[in-house]
Design a protein around this motif. Structure first.
Motif, PDB file in Angstrom:
ATOM      1  N   HIS A  34       0.822  -1.082  -0.009  1.00 47.64           N
ATOM      2  CA  HIS A  34       0.002  -0.092   0.095  1.00 47.64           C
ATOM      3  C   HIS A  34       0.878   1.297  -0.004  1.00 47.64           C
ATOM      4  O   HIS A  34       0.710   2.082  -0.805  1.00 47.64           O
ATOM      5  CB  HIS A  34      -1.035   0.100   1.281  1.00 47.64           C
ATOM      6  CG  HIS A  34      -1.913   1.518   0.884  1.00 47.64           C
ATOM      7  ND1 HIS A  34      -2.927   1.497  -0.072  1.00 47.64           N
ATOM      8  CD2 HIS A  34      -1.641   2.415   1.297  1.00 47.64           C
ATOM      9  CE1 HIS A  34      -3.285   2.733  -0.283  1.00 47.64           C
ATOM     10  NE2 HIS A  34      -2.367   3.228   0.781  1.00 47.64           N
ATOM     11  N   HIS A  47      -7.014  -2.633   4.242  1.00 48.82           N
ATOM     12  CA  HIS A  47      -8.060  -2.608   3.183  1.00 48.82           C
ATOM     13  C   HIS A  47      -7.959  -3.453   1.973  1.00 48.82           C
ATOM     14  O   HIS A  47      -9.029  -3.345   1.458  1.00 48.82           O
ATOM     15  CB  HIS A  47      -8.366  -1.092   2.900  1.00 48.82           C
ATOM     16  CG  HIS A  47      -7.446  -0.426   2.021  1.00 48.82           C
ATOM     17  ND1 HIS A  47      -6.939   1.090   2.220  1.00 48.82           N
ATOM     18  CD2 HIS A  47      -6.536  -0.605   0.932  1.00 48.82           C
ATOM     19  CE1 HIS A  47      -5.956   1.319   1.294  1.00 48.82           C
ATOM     20  NE2 HIS A  47      -5.674   0.306   0.599  1.00 48.82           N
ATOM     21  N   HIS A  48      -6.865  -3.993   1.980  1.00 50.02           N
ATOM     22  CA  HIS A  48      -6.733  -4.914   0.770  1.00 50.02           C
ATOM     23  C   HIS A  48      -7.063  -6.334   1.456  1.00 50.02           C
ATOM     24  O   HIS A  48      -7.291  -7.316   0.499  1.00 50.02           O
ATOM     25  CB  HIS A  48      -5.238  -4.984   0.379  1.00 50.02           C
ATOM     26  CG  HIS A  48      -4.851  -3.840  -0.309  1.00 50.02           C
ATOM     27  ND1 HIS A  48      -5.022  -3.659  -1.641  1.00 50.02           N
ATOM     28  CD2 HIS A  48      -4.233  -2.768   0.144  1.00 50.02           C
ATOM     29  CE1 HIS A  48      -4.683  -2.293  -2.010  1.00 50.02           C
ATOM     30  NE2 HIS A  48      -3.980  -1.786  -0.879  1.00 50.02           N
TER      31      HIS A  48
END
Ligand code: HEM
Ligand SMILES: [Cu+2]
Lengths: 597, 233
Positions: free
Chosen positions: A295, A344-345
């Protein structure tokens, strides 16, 4: 670090003031001189060539992926001439090309091609792209320095980059990898395609990491130590701020992917079991490690692009950038927040509380990002906007990146992400930010600085045509994918139901326009190198230091060490250096602007 | 007491070939002064050390997670490590950290002989560390079947997840040992340059200082690894 005095001085100490591009001997010795150069400009150009080569390779794979998706891979009953029905495989374009046997094998080839595309584009194009090429070339010049802090380390980074890329290409030649660019375990550590292919690809990514780290470290030290007299932190061009923030992320995040990939290689070679659930290991740990790097790294990709856009907009609408400090701090803010949103992945593989926290943190990223976008738009307001290729690209960036950023929000929200996760919506989102953001900014920056780098102007009309084709092609290719995603098309499949075919075909047609656009650019650039008119030192009337030197710059960048006397965007108080109305082919009637109105 | 010149008031004498290397040293021309160059190199090296810490942070993180998941496996595994050898290696590294620091001090004071003595002791310690690690720790354990992952083949195991413990153990100490070897190579290179070119003295010792910093890092990581691996039962 540099303790051997002699070699370095030999390159910097003599008094030949010709352009850095002027060959200094017969062909062979010129080649050797380039291969052993420690001049940041040449290294920047070498990176540019290497990155564009990989971009071409990745692009070929992308076209293949789109072509394969023209029709779904599947078995159909077909009536033969003799009246019998037979089951035949249809739509497996790549399968036929590589003589795959059956649906499984054809799908497998598709998997390898999209992995090839993703891995090359991420690790070899977008991550190193802007900083290593344009950054290397312009960071020292914009700071008024003669070179980066550690020139030999800089050359080493280039060789490391090339070595890493060679490993990746080797893996492809051996038959490729079908793990996706994310290398998720346990698939990547156990079943995935040929043993050594996977090891080489991971090793390639691991080696490339060193190149990122060393380049980042070099840029941080250069920014701290080699600013010219008079240049405080807040007199730096915003491109430098962006490269500086990027470098911090690269230095802090890359070691984590380093150890992750190393463990993955151990896992693959010796089955140590750390990521293997069969042995009590934890595959989700791999995902955490991977995204803890990957990220932040999406901001390694986008921040330099944002830096370019700040330059393009300020220069080509001749106005002080609106909210300089806000834009600078937004870069740092993005760098900071980017380290705490990786979850969030993997919303689907975490507990509810953790997911909610990561979701909230993800929304925070949107704030500094939006600050930048609004500041750019405010800068455009009442500026004298030049309509040329760099400006068109800046506008394209604003449009595309905004879509990309806004579609990140439904992905960051838990309820919607459960539906959108691993669908074409995600594919569209990250192409809007990575390609619509970074690549668009890169190409725009390339046009902006092309006259400076190579001393030649390009043909504005053809370049604008190329830009238009890229813009249209891009939207046709990827906007359709938002629809596909919301309708349920999962990513990474070569087969799909009939309902999706129309949109897939639209998308594929779009990719042809995209290709055409890039070919037009390629042609324009080659034409410019061969027959372009000579570029003046300051074709756009910019105020940052690179416009004060020759085009192309002399070997030592400046005839005298520059002393900074004005800010990078003081268009309301300063006449650009080398100002000559004849240098402004698009805008010869109006004098340079002296106030922001 | 006469004041010793430092890196910050450097007066190169490049023309005189008989002068020692450190006196002849000239900063690269893109720096404004030798002091600037020294600062830049230090900053760069500290950043590099930060990346090393982060690299090991990943390993420590894996350690923490698996220890949380399988505390008994970790206790059992740790039990079969030999605190005696681990402790000895800790002492060896601490001594070497002291000597490497002294060698830098000797460079500042222009005592070349002691600089060399200190570096040699450091290198001997490095060699001792590696030898102990491989012949008295890895060797016997590997032979008993206490190996990482699928290679694990120890009949008397007490917990099914012991292979994971051994994976963590071998990865962490193995990568650390690799750093010991790299650090020793750096210091050996410094020794060579000092003997051959008299490269380090009061006004120039950048490479030596940075190699010393690297060595301290290697030591520091071991200081964390030792209790986490050897002392948890
Ligand atoms: C406004 C800021 C952004 C937000 C809120 C955001 C949010 C997200 C979220 C939540 C996902 C995960 C979707 C899923 O897998 O279900 C995602 C995926 C992704 N984003 Fe973003 N994003 C933002 C900006 C960016 C930028 C600037 C880039 C790169 C330049 C980027 C690149 C990616 C990539 C590559 C993926 C997909 C990774 C994969 O699974 O292969 N994003 N984004
Ligand atoms: Cu993300």
């Amino acid at each position: 670090m540099s303790t051997i005095p002699a070699t370095h001085d030999a390159a910097h100490g003599h008094h030949d003031e010709g352009s850095y591009l002027t060959p200094r001997g017969p062909f062979l010795s010129t080649v050797v001189a380039w291969a052993t150069t420690i001049d940041h400009k040449k290294i920047g150009v070498m990176y540019l060539v290497a990155v564009l080569t990989m971009f071409f390779l990745g692009g070929v794979a992308a076209m293949a992926v789109r072509a394969e998706l023209w029709t779904p891979n599947r078995y159909v009953e077909q009536v033969q001439p003799d009246g019998t029905t037979q089951t035949v495989l249809q739509g497996d374009l790549l399968g036929k090309l590589f003589k795959a046997d059956g649906l499984g094998a054809a799908n497998n080839i598709y998997n390898r091609v999209f992995t090839l595309h993703g891995a090359i584009m991420v690790f070899m194009v977008i991550v190193p792209g802007v900083p290593a090429s344009l950054g290397n070339f312009f960071l020292p010049i914009m700071l008024g320095a003669k070179d980066v802090a550690f020139p030999r380390l800089n050359l080493l980074s280039w060789y490391i980059y090339v070595t890493g890329s060679i490993f990746a290409v080797l893996s492809i030649i051996l038959g490729g990898v079908d793990t996706g660019w994310t290398f998720y375990t346990p698939y990547s550590s156990t079943h995935a395609a040929g043993h050594w292919n996977v090891v080489f690809m991971i090793l390639g990514a691991f080696i490339l990491g060193f190149s990122s780290i060393l380049t980042g470290l070099n840029f941080i030290v250069t920014t701290h130590k080699l600013r010219c007299p008079g240049m405080g932190w807040f007199d730096m061009p915003l491109f430098i701020w962006a490269i500086y923030s990027t470098s911090i992320i690269a230095v802090l995040a890359t070691p984590v992917i380093g150890i992750t990939l190393l463990l993955l290689i151990f896992e693959r070679l010796f089955h140590v079991g750390i990521f293997d659930p069969a042995m009590g290991g934890d595959p989700v740990l791999f995902q955490h490690f991977f995204w803890f790097y990957s990220h932040p790294v999406v901001y390694v990709m986008i921040l330099p692009g944002m830096g370019i856009i700040s330059e393009l907009i300020a220069v080509h609408c001749r106005k002080p950038i609106f909210g300089y400090r806000a834009v600078a701090f937004a870069s740092l803010g993005i760098a900071a927040v980017s380290f705490i949103v990786w979850g969030h992945h993997m919303f689907a593989s975490m507990g509810e509380l953790a997911s909610a926290v990561f979701s909230f943190l993800t929304f925070l990223v949107a704030i500094p990002t939006a600050v930048k976008v609004f500041n750019w738009i405010a800068t455009l307001y009442k500026g004298s906007i030049a309509i040329n290729t760099p400006m068109l690209y800046a506008m394209a960036f604003l449009f595309l990146f905004s879509i990309g950023g806004l579609t990140g929000l439904p992905l960051g929200a838990l309820a919607t992400d459960l539906h959108l996760h691993d669908s074409y919506f995600v594919v569209a989102h990250f192409h809007y930010v990575m390609m619509g953001g970074t690549i668009i900014a890169f190409v725009g920056g390339l046009h902006h600085w092309w006259p400076k780098m190579f001393g030649r102007m390009y043909n504005e009309k053809w370049a604008m045509l190329g830009c238009a084709l890229v813009f249209i092609g891009f939207n046709v290719t990827f906007f359709t994918q938002f629809f596909l995603g919301t309708q349920g098309m999962p990513r990474r499949y070569a087969s799909y139901v009939d309902e999706f075919q129309f949109l897939h075909q639209v998308s594929t047609v779009g990719s042809w326009f995209l290709l055409l656009g890039f070919l037009v650019h390629l042609g324009t650039f080659i034409h410019s190198l061969v027959a372009g008119p000579k570029a003046p030192p300051n074709p756009w009337g910019g105020l940052t230091l690179e416009w004060e030197t020759e085009s192309p710059p002399i070997e030592h960048n400046f005839h005298h060490e520059p002393i900074l006397k004005h800010g990078p965007y003081d268009y309301d108080t300063t006449v650009p250096p080398h100002y000559d109305p004849a240098d402004y082919p698009l805008d010869t009637s109006t004098p340079p602007h002296r106030s922001g109105h | 007491m006469t004041s010793i010149p430092t890196q910050h008031d450097h007066q190169p004498s490049p023309g005189d070939p008989s002068a020692p290397g450190w006196k002849r040293y000239v900063a690269a021309s893109h720096f404004r002064s030798a002091a600037d160059e020294f600062d830049a190199c230090k900053l760069g090296f500290w950043l590099f050390l930060a990346t090393e810490v982060l690299l090991f942070a990943g390993l420590f993180c894996a350690y923490a997670i698996f220890r949380m998941m399988y505390p008994e496996a970790f206790a059992a595994g740790s039990h079969s490590l030999d605190v005696k050898w681990g402790g000895l290696n800790t002492v060896v590294l601490l001594i070497s950290s002291y000597t490497v620091a002294s060698s830098i001090r000797c460079a500042m004071l222009d005592k070349r002989f002691w600089l060399h003595v200190n570096l040699i002791i450091t290198l001997v310690c490095a060699a001792a560390f590696v030898v102990i690690k491989f012949t008295f720790e890895y060797g016997p354990k590997w032979a008993e079947g206490k190996r990482p992952g699928v290679l694990f083949d120890y009949p008397l195991w007490s917990h099914p997840q012991e292979p994971i413990w051994w994976s963590v153990y071998y990865c962490a100490t193995g990568i650390h040992a690799l750093h010991v070897i790299i650090g020793a190579c750096l210091l050996a290179w410094c020794l060579y340059r000092s003997v051959r070119h008299k490269a380090y003295g009061p006004t120039h010792y950048t490479m030596l200082e940075n190699s010393g910093l690297y060595w301290h890092l290697v030591d520091l990581i071991w200081i964390f690894l030792f209790p986490l691996l050897y002392l948890i039962h």
